[in-house]
Motif scaffolding. Structure first.
Motif, short mmCIF file in Angstrom:
data_model
loop_
_atom_site.label_atom_id
_atom_site.label_comp_id
_atom_site.label_asym_id
_atom_site.label_seq_id
_atom_site.Cartn_x
_atom_site.Cartn_y
_atom_site.Cartn_z
N LEU A 14 -3.45 -11.22 13.69
CA LEU A 14 -2.19 -10.47 13.77
C LEU A 14 -1.50 -10.34 12.41
O LEU A 14 -0.65 -9.47 12.23
CB LEU A 14 -1.24 -11.14 14.77
CG LEU A 14 -1.61 -10.95 16.25
CD1 LEU A 14 -0.76 -11.85 17.13
CD2 LEU A 14 -1.46 -9.50 16.67
N ASN A 15 -1.84 -11.21 11.47
CA ASN A 15 -1.23 -11.17 10.14
C ASN A 15 -2.05 -10.36 9.14
O ASN A 15 -1.63 -10.16 8.00
CB ASN A 15 -1.04 -12.58 9.59
CG ASN A 15 -0.11 -13.41 10.44
OD1 ASN A 15 0.86 -12.88 10.98
ND2 ASN A 15 -0.41 -14.69 10.60
N GLU A 16 -3.23 -9.91 9.56
CA GLU A 16 -4.12 -9.20 8.64
C GLU A 16 -3.81 -7.70 8.64
O GLU A 16 -3.46 -7.12 9.67
CB GLU A 16 -5.58 -9.44 9.03
CG GLU A 16 -6.00 -10.90 8.89
CD GLU A 16 -7.43 -11.13 9.37
OE1 GLU A 16 -8.11 -10.16 9.75
OE2 GLU A 16 -7.84 -12.31 9.37
N THR A 17 -3.97 -7.08 7.48
CA THR A 17 -3.66 -5.65 7.33
C THR A 17 -4.78 -4.93 6.59
O THR A 17 -5.58 -5.54 5.88
CB THR A 17 -2.36 -5.43 6.55
OG1 THR A 17 -2.49 -5.99 5.23
CG2 THR A 17 -1.16 -6.06 7.24
N TYR A 18 -4.82 -3.62 6.79
CA TYR A 18 -5.57 -2.72 5.92
C TYR A 18 -4.55 -2.01 5.04
O TYR A 18 -3.36 -1.96 5.38
CB TYR A 18 -6.33 -1.66 6.72
CG TYR A 18 -7.42 -2.17 7.62
CD1 TYR A 18 -8.59 -2.74 7.11
CD2 TYR A 18 -7.31 -2.05 9.02
CE1 TYR A 18 -9.60 -3.18 7.95
CE2 TYR A 18 -8.31 -2.49 9.87
CZ TYR A 18 -9.45 -3.06 9.33
OH TYR A 18 -10.45 -3.51 10.17
N THR A 19 -5.02 -1.41 3.95
CA THR A 19 -4.15 -0.60 3.11
C THR A 19 -4.63 0.85 3.17
O THR A 19 -5.79 1.14 2.86
CB THR A 19 -4.14 -1.09 1.66
OG1 THR A 19 -3.73 -2.47 1.64
CG2 THR A 19 -3.17 -0.29 0.82
N LEU A 20 -3.75 1.73 3.61
CA LEU A 20 -4.08 3.15 3.69
C LEU A 20 -4.21 3.74 2.28
O LEU A 20 -3.80 3.12 1.29
CB LEU A 20 -3.00 3.90 4.47
CG LEU A 20 -2.80 3.46 5.93
CD1 LEU A 20 -1.62 4.20 6.55
CD2 LEU A 20 -4.06 3.71 6.75
N SER A 21 -4.75 4.95 2.18
CA SER A 21 -5.00 5.57 0.88
C SER A 21 -3.71 5.85 0.10
O SER A 21 -3.74 6.06 -1.11
CB SER A 21 -5.79 6.87 1.05
OG SER A 21 -5.06 7.79 1.83
N ASN A 22 -2.56 5.83 0.78
CA ASN A 22 -1.28 6.02 0.09
C ASN A 22 -0.56 4.68 -0.13
O ASN A 22 0.65 4.63 -0.36
CB ASN A 22 -0.37 6.97 0.87
CG ASN A 22 0.01 6.44 2.25
OD1 ASN A 22 -0.66 5.56 2.79
ND2 ASN A 22 1.08 6.96 2.82
N ASP A 23 -1.32 3.57 -0.03
CA ASP A 23 -0.84 2.20 -0.30
C ASP A 23 0.10 1.64 0.77
O ASP A 23 0.71 0.60 0.57
CB ASP A 23 -0.15 2.10 -1.68
CG ASP A 23 -1.14 2.33 -2.82
OD1 ASP A 23 -2.32 1.95 -2.64
OD2 ASP A 23 -0.75 2.88 -3.85
N VAL A 24 0.23 2.32 1.90
CA VAL A 24 0.99 1.78 3.03
C VAL A 24 0.10 0.77 3.77
O VAL A 24 -1.07 1.05 4.03
CB VAL A 24 1.44 2.91 3.99
CG1 VAL A 24 2.00 2.35 5.29
CG2 VAL A 24 2.49 3.80 3.30
N GLU A 25 0.66 -0.40 4.08
CA GLU A 25 -0.10 -1.41 4.81
C GLU A 25 0.04 -1.19 6.32
O GLU A 25 1.12 -0.89 6.81
CB GLU A 25 0.37 -2.82 4.44
CG GLU A 25 -0.05 -3.24 3.04
CD GLU A 25 0.10 -4.74 2.81
OE1 GLU A 25 0.50 -5.47 3.74
OE2 GLU A 25 -0.19 -5.17 1.68
#
Length: 285
Positions: A4-15
């Protein structure tokens, strides 16, 4: 660290959190309570759509949750029937009003065709117009990231031809038994993150003996195995439930599926959706 604490980073740097709560089939009057329960458990990614008819309830849940708005990632979707710039602009504002939010973190075109003509006619121009409206709302700060859902490669190529923003996300039906490997690879090549909806195949996978045996081997439930599978594919996983116990269980996926077992799950075919085959996303038409 909890999934639940893990993220990806989108191509515009939004997590974007790797695991989210899907809200399809959650009634509007139950949605706020479901969102609050999910946030209390630790979910930070909440997914809704105009077509779900529960934006009002989801928005109430977000606004009354136990954490600040800026700690949540809220997605909604432009109705599949809207293939017109002006209608799309009005509908984006309509979603914000229903949600009661100043902005959303992600908004998607729900389908490249209206639902009653899914995988049917040519809506290329209409999709470009809807995309232009999303780009404008993104530029205005109403939407932090923009994307599509149920788009095949040719649908994406149509958008990319005239886009000033490459879609940040493509939300697709992805689960053991339905793994669109070529489309996943194409999206990765364009830095389009894939979100997996119905990772448990809308429940259809639950009776699969091979999947049951594999889940037993790992000491997990079938839903946990299926959610972990989509995460290891590199997608955001969006299991849908209003049940807090299921929310909790769905998040307990801190284990690793071996490469060989990933291949077995990737090669699974022919999931029978039963009565749910009536929905275009499961029947393909």
């Amino acid at each position: 660290m909890s999934t639940l604490n893990e993220t990806y980073t989108l191509s515009n740097d939004v997590e974007i959190p790797k695991l989210g709560l899907g809200t399809w089939f959650i009634d509007d009057d139950k949605a706020a309570e479901a969102v609050r329960a999910a946030v209390k458990i630790g979910y930070r990614n909440i997914d809704t759509a105009q077509a779900y008819g529960n934006e009002r309830g989801v928005g109430e849940g977000v606004r009354t949750a136990a954490v600040p708005r800026d700690e949540l990632f809220v997605s909604t979707k432009l109705a599949a029937e809207i293939k017109d710039y002006d209608q799309a602009l009005a509908s984006i504002d309509g979603s914000l009003k229903k949600l009661g939010l100043d902005y959303v973190d992600l908004m998607l075109i729900h389908s490249p065709q209206p639902w009653d003509d899914f995988r049917g006619g040519d809506y290329a121009q209409g999709n470009r117009e809807a995309w232009r409206a999303l780009e404008e709302a993104h530029q205005a700060g109403k939407i932090r990231s923009i994307g599509v859902s149920n788009f095949q490669q040719h649908d994406l190529e149509n958008i990319l031809e005239g886009a000033s923003v490459v879609p940040h996300v493509n939300q697709l039906l992805v689960h053991a038994g339905n793994t669109p490997s070529e489309l996943l690879a194409y999206c990765a090549s364009k830095e389009i993150l894939v979100e997996a909806y119905s990772p448990i195949a809308h429940g259809a996978i639950m009776k699969n003996a091979e999947v049951q045996a594999m889940a037993h081997k790992y000491g997990v439930s079938v839903p946990q195995l299926c959610i972990r599978y989509t995460l290891q594919l590199g997608t955001v996983s969006l299991p849908k439930t209003a049940n807090p116990e299921h929310m909790r269980s769905n998040a307990e996926v801190d284990f690793q599926i071996s490469g060989d077992d990933m291949n077995v799950l990737r090669d699974l075919r022919d999931v029978d959706y039963g009565e749910h085959s009536a929905f275009p996303v499961y029947s393909g038409k």
